[in-house]
Scaffold this motif. Structure first.
Motif, mmCIF file in Angstrom:
data_model
loop_
_atom_site.group_PDB
_atom_site.id
_atom_site.type_symbol
_atom_site.label_atom_id
_atom_site.label_comp_id
_atom_site.label_asym_id
_atom_site.label_seq_id
_atom_site.Cartn_x
_atom_site.Cartn_y
_atom_site.Cartn_z
ATOM 1 N N ILE A 96 22.851 11.269 26.518
ATOM 2 C CA ILE A 96 21.830 11.973 25.984
ATOM 3 C C ILE A 96 21.438 10.183 25.509
ATOM 4 N N ALA A 97 19.852 10.452 25.879
ATOM 5 C CA ALA A 97 18.898 8.902 25.696
ATOM 6 C C ALA A 97 17.924 8.722 24.383
ATOM 7 N N PHE A 98 18.209 7.574 23.749
ATOM 8 C CA PHE A 98 17.498 7.748 22.752
ATOM 9 C C PHE A 98 16.415 6.144 22.293
ATOM 10 N N GLY A 99 14.788 6.759 21.722
ATOM 11 C CA GLY A 99 14.151 5.784 21.701
ATOM 12 C C GLY A 99 14.428 4.633 20.580
ATOM 13 N N ASP A 100 15.149 4.443 20.204
ATOM 14 C CA ASP A 100 15.482 3.508 20.074
ATOM 15 C C ASP A 100 14.879 2.068 19.752
ATOM 16 N N LEU A 101 14.442 1.424 18.943
ATOM 17 C CA LEU A 101 14.564 -0.414 19.552
ATOM 18 C C LEU A 101 15.065 -1.195 19.008
ATOM 19 N N PHE A 102 15.075 -1.508 18.006
ATOM 20 C CA PHE A 102 16.353 -2.722 17.447
ATOM 21 C C PHE A 102 16.881 -2.402 15.944
ATOM 22 N N LEU A 103 16.623 -1.204 15.803
ATOM 23 C CA LEU A 103 18.123 -0.830 14.417
ATOM 24 C C LEU A 103 19.249 -0.753 14.494
ATOM 25 N N ASP A 105 21.577 -0.197 12.648
ATOM 26 C CA ASP A 105 22.551 0.711 11.776
ATOM 27 C C ASP A 105 22.385 2.139 12.566
ATOM 28 N N VAL A 106 21.259 2.736 13.046
ATOM 29 C CA VAL A 106 20.333 3.774 13.666
ATOM 30 C C VAL A 106 21.425 3.926 14.880
ATOM 31 N N ARG A 107 21.693 3.155 15.799
ATOM 32 C CA ARG A 107 22.095 3.046 16.852
ATOM 33 C C ARG A 107 24.069 2.899 16.401
ATOM 34 N N ALA A 108 24.254 2.339 15.625
ATOM 35 C CA ALA A 108 25.785 2.454 15.669
ATOM 36 C C ALA A 108 26.120 3.615 15.238
ATOM 37 N N TYR A 109 25.278 4.686 14.226
ATOM 38 C CA TYR A 109 25.954 5.756 13.930
ATOM 39 C C TYR A 109 25.626 7.071 14.734
ATOM 40 N N ARG A 110 24.918 6.893 16.064
ATOM 41 C CA ARG A 110 24.680 7.692 17.111
ATOM 42 C C ARG A 110 25.751 7.564 17.495
ATOM 43 N N GLU A 111 26.422 5.992 18.116
ATOM 44 C CA GLU A 111 27.221 6.040 19.147
ATOM 45 C C GLU A 111 28.341 6.393 18.146
ATOM 46 N N ARG A 112 28.689 6.299 17.098
ATOM 47 C CA ARG A 112 29.973 7.117 15.908
ATOM 48 C C ARG A 112 30.288 8.757 16.345
ATOM 49 N N GLN A 113 29.066 9.275 15.938
ATOM 50 C CA GLN A 113 28.515 10.200 16.730
ATOM 51 C C GLN A 113 29.148 11.479 17.485
ATOM 52 N N LEU A 114 28.594 10.140 18.763
ATOM 53 C CA LEU A 114 28.850 11.071 19.633
ATOM 54 C C LEU A 114 30.672 10.149 20.007
ATOM 55 N N ALA A 115 31.188 9.849 19.744
ATOM 56 C CA ALA A 115 32.412 8.788 20.905
ATOM 57 C C ALA A 115 33.290 10.277 20.698
ATOM 58 N N THR A 120 27.735 10.220 26.259
ATOM 59 C CA THR A 120 27.471 8.900 26.402
ATOM 60 C C THR A 120 26.183 8.431 26.133
ATOM 61 N N PRO A 121 25.585 8.263 24.433
ATOM 62 C CA PRO A 121 24.521 7.109 24.240
ATOM 63 C C PRO A 121 23.853 6.355 24.904
ATOM 64 N N LEU A 122 22.789 6.530 25.572
ATOM 65 C CA LEU A 122 21.828 5.923 26.486
ATOM 66 C C LEU A 122 20.534 4.568 25.287
ATOM 67 N N PHE A 123 20.686 4.016 25.517
ATOM 68 C CA PHE A 123 19.124 3.528 24.529
ATOM 69 C C PHE A 123 17.973 2.469 25.889
ATOM 70 N N PRO A 124 17.007 3.502 26.410
ATOM 71 C CA PRO A 124 16.495 2.836 27.611
ATOM 72 C C PRO A 124 15.769 1.465 26.988
ATOM 73 N N LEU A 125 15.189 1.576 25.706
ATOM 74 C CA LEU A 125 13.959 0.864 25.522
ATOM 75 C C LEU A 125 14.273 -0.586 24.418
ATOM 76 N N TRP A 126 15.635 -0.630 24.129
ATOM 77 C CA TRP A 126 16.582 -0.867 23.528
ATOM 78 C C TRP A 126 16.153 -2.690 22.780
ATOM 79 N N GLU A 127 15.674 -3.566 22.021
ATOM 80 C CA GLU A 127 15.725 -4.753 21.792
ATOM 81 C C GLU A 127 14.014 -5.300 23.237
ATOM 82 N N HIS A 128 13.142 -3.840 23.705
ATOM 83 C CA HIS A 128 12.261 -4.630 24.141
ATOM 84 C C HIS A 128 11.644 -4.855 22.816
ATOM 85 N N PRO A 129 10.951 -6.441 23.103
ATOM 86 C CA PRO A 129 10.195 -6.885 22.209
ATOM 87 C C PRO A 129 9.199 -6.219 21.639
#
Length: 227
Positions: A96-103, A105-115, A120-129
């Protein structure tokens, strides 16, 4: 090859995630959206269900709608999302993919919930400035309007505006160019992830506890073609 479910907010980050993932030639099987069932609108973004469904049709993908009660507790949200995740696994999805960028705590929450969920969580835009990402979206043909702004950060006149270079130039210092800190939310009506644009027009502006919503209304094809 992975089969991916994409968390779809109706906004630019999820739409651009769809575009990026398709460029990687991965299979996107469906869009997943939470809706405020009392308002019949996309949670947080305030986008009408009819416009959401028009987006899914333009993207050529099935839409999974997860209704949330209002008010919605965290337990309510997690229970209904867990049901959606179980359905996804049953139907052969493994990511499952999410459009999260840099937060983080949000990413960690999603990863915990999906464990242990089978997804598997995917973040295709992660840390793109985000200053670069905002301009990349605009240059790439994404068209969106601001559907909601936080009046503690942005003037109410930003509600309903186009997400474009002029808007980026007008953002106050400290506001994220992609609104990742909740400064604003968007509704996408055109872009390379769609087979055709969606005609929209602005309706009323509403203040709901300090969040300014621009009611975006889809224009029927017959009305648009007669203009």
């Amino acid at each position: 090859m992975s089969k991916i479910l994409l968390a779809w907010s109706s906004g630019k980050d999820s739409a651009w995630s769809l575009y990026v993932l398709r460029r990687r030639a991965v299979e996107i099987g469906a869009l997943l959206t939470t809706l405020n069932e009392a308002a019949d609108r996309v949670a947080m973004h305030g986008v009408r269900r009819s416009l959401l469904e028009a987006q899914a049709e333009a993207a050529g993908l099935p839409l999974w709608q997860v209704p949330l009660p209002w008010p919605c507790t965290n337990d309510d949200y997690e229970a209904r999302m867990a049901d959606a995740c179980r359905r996804a696994v049953d139907e052969g999805f493994d990511c499952i993919a999410f459009g999260d960028l840099f937060l983080r705590d949000v990413r960690a929450y999603r990863e915990r919930q999906l464990a242990g969920s089978g997804l598997t969580p995917l973040f295709p835009l992660w840390e793109h400035p985000t200053d670069q990402l905002a301009r990349e979206m605009i240059r790439g043909g994404l068209r969106a309007r601001l559907s909601c702004v936080d009046s503690k950060v942005l003037d109410s006149r930003f509600a309903g505006r186009e997400f474009d270079d002029a808007l980026l130039a007008d953002l106050p210092p400290g506001a994220d160019p992609c609104g990742e800190n909740g400064e604003f939310h968007t509704c996408v009506y055109d872009g390379p992830m769609f087979r055709h644009p969606i005609a929209v027009e602005a309706g009323e502006i509403r203040d709901v506890n300090g969040f300014i919503y621009a009611d975006l209304i889809g224009v029927p094809e017959c009305q648009e073609s007669s203009r």
